[in-house]
Design a protein around this motif. Structure first.
Motif, PDB file in Angstrom:
ATOM      1  N   ARG A  37      60.417  79.532  33.044  1.00 35.22           N
ATOM      2  CA  ARG A  37      60.691  80.928  33.398  1.00 35.22           C
ATOM      3  C   ARG A  37      59.934  81.309  34.665  1.00 35.22           C
ATOM      4  NH1 ARG A  37      59.203  86.100  33.050  1.00 35.22           N
ATOM      5  NH2 ARG A  37      60.822  87.609  32.508  1.00 35.22           N
ATOM      6  N   SER A  38      58.660  80.958  34.736  1.00 31.88           N
ATOM      7  CA  SER A  38      57.849  81.279  35.923  1.00 31.88           C
ATOM      8  C   SER A  38      58.408  80.633  37.173  1.00 31.88           C
ATOM      9  CB  SER A  38      56.402  80.821  35.711  1.00 31.88           C
ATOM     10  OG  SER A  38      55.784  81.576  34.707  1.00 31.88           O
ATOM     11  N   GLN A  39      58.792  79.375  37.091  1.00 31.20           N
ATOM     12  CA  GLN A  39      59.334  78.682  38.260  1.00 31.20           C
ATOM     13  C   GLN A  39      60.650  79.291  38.712  1.00 31.20           C
ATOM     14  OE1 GLN A  39      59.488  74.518  38.737  1.00 31.20           O
ATOM     15  NE2 GLN A  39      57.452  74.179  37.910  1.00 31.20           N
ATOM     16  N   LEU A  40      61.488  79.676  37.767  1.00 32.13           N
ATOM     17  CA  LEU A  40      62.784  80.239  38.128  1.00 32.13           C
ATOM     18  C   LEU A  40      62.650  81.608  38.803  1.00 32.13           C
ATOM     19  CD1 LEU A  40      64.926  79.167  35.062  1.00 32.13           C
ATOM     20  CD2 LEU A  40      65.182  78.372  37.430  1.00 32.13           C
ATOM     21  N   GLN A  41      61.522  82.279  38.610  1.00 26.99           N
ATOM     22  CA  GLN A  41      61.313  83.578  39.242  1.00 26.99           C
ATOM     23  C   GLN A  41      61.054  83.448  40.745  1.00 26.99           C
ATOM     24  OE1 GLN A  41      61.892  86.162  36.987  1.00 26.99           O
ATOM     25  NE2 GLN A  41      62.149  84.362  35.695  1.00 26.99           N
ATOM     26  N   VAL A  42      60.624  82.264  41.187  1.00 27.79           N
ATOM     27  CA  VAL A  42      60.196  82.117  42.588  1.00 27.79           C
ATOM     28  C   VAL A  42      60.966  81.041  43.355  1.00 27.79           C
ATOM     29  CG1 VAL A  42      57.888  83.005  42.085  1.00 27.79           C
ATOM     30  CG2 VAL A  42      58.313  80.539  41.948  1.00 27.79           C
ATOM     31  N   ILE A  43      62.042  80.511  42.790  1.00 30.78           N
ATOM     32  CA  ILE A  43      62.767  79.453  43.493  1.00 30.78           C
ATOM     33  C   ILE A  43      63.444  80.005  44.742  1.00 30.78           C
ATOM     34  CG2 ILE A  43      63.125  78.003  41.468  1.00 30.78           C
ATOM     35  CD1 ILE A  43      65.997  79.083  41.346  1.00 30.78           C
ATOM     36  N   GLY A  44      63.671  79.110  45.677  1.00 34.14           N
ATOM     37  CA  GLY A  44      64.354  79.482  46.907  1.00 34.14           C
ATOM     38  C   GLY A  44      65.861  79.495  46.737  1.00 34.14           C
ATOM     39  N   ASP A  45      66.528  79.976  47.786  1.00 31.35           N
ATOM     40  CA  ASP A  45      67.982  80.108  47.747  1.00 31.35           C
ATOM     41  C   ASP A  45      68.687  78.764  47.551  1.00 31.35           C
ATOM     42  OD1 ASP A  45      67.742  82.833  48.102  1.00 31.35           O
ATOM     43  OD2 ASP A  45      68.057  82.748  50.268  1.00 31.35           O
ATOM     44  N   GLU A  46      68.184  77.715  48.176  1.00 30.58           N
ATOM     45  CA  GLU A  46      68.818  76.396  48.067  1.00 30.58           C
ATOM     46  C   GLU A  46      68.743  75.853  46.642  1.00 30.58           C
ATOM     47  OE1 GLU A  46      68.005  72.043  49.952  1.00 30.58           O
ATOM     48  OE2 GLU A  46      68.038  73.721  51.372  1.00 30.58           O
ATOM     49  N   GLU A  47      67.564  75.959  46.031  1.00 31.96           N
ATOM     50  CA  GLU A  47      67.409  75.475  44.655  1.00 31.96           C
ATOM     51  C   GLU A  47      68.218  76.342  43.686  1.00 31.96           C
ATOM     52  OE1 GLU A  47      63.926  74.009  41.555  1.00 31.96           O
ATOM     53  OE2 GLU A  47      63.339  75.128  43.327  1.00 31.96           O
TER      54      GLU A  47
END
Length: 137
Positions: free
Chosen positions: A111-121
């Motif tokens: 959940r934490s990682q998905l909050q800050v991923i970039g547009d490409e990912e």
């Protein structure tokens, strides 16, 4: 967040559209299962050249159990969550104790990682969700 079926569908629809902030903060086995299966983990694993998902995911889980936390990209953590649900489905029961705690940790990290991923990912993940969606006839 409420666990009512309509509420679950609403946050899952938002996730399918790329709004990962809709993921519930609190871990529940049911919600994490619905989320995990937005991807067809076996196909995604193959597409990403991870090889046999079971072997790869078991290595990740063993490492997480020893370290007390998971490592990997958002998509890798998502695949781990997918596989944990498959694993416990085969066992025929929900995880308890240390297993449940480790999966709850996985949920929080993902959940934490998905909050800050970039547009490409984000675009790559949404492409995998779309590819995994059931086809309407």
């Amino acid at each position: 967040m409420s666990d009512s079926p309509g509420h679950e569908a609403a946050w899952l629809d938002r996730v399918r559209a790329g709004d990962f902030s809709a993921m519930p903060e609190a871990f529940s086995w049911e919600a994490s299962g619905a989320f995990a299966h937005l991807l067809h983990g076996y196909d995604v694993s193959s597409a990403l050249d991870f090889g046999e998902l079971a072997f790869w995911a078991n290595e990740q889980a063993d490492e997480a159990a020893m370290a007390g936390s998971w490592r990997g990209t958002a998509i890798e953590l998502w695949l781990c969550l997918f596989y944990e649900h498959r694993r416990f489905r085969h066992f025929g029961f929900e995880p308890v104790g240390a297993d449940r705690d480790l999966i709850a940790q996985l949920w929080q990290q993902l959940r934490s990682q998905l909050q800050v991923i970039g547009d490409e990912e984000r675009a790559a993940i949404l492409g995998q969700i779309a590819a995994s969606a059931p086809k309407m006839r």
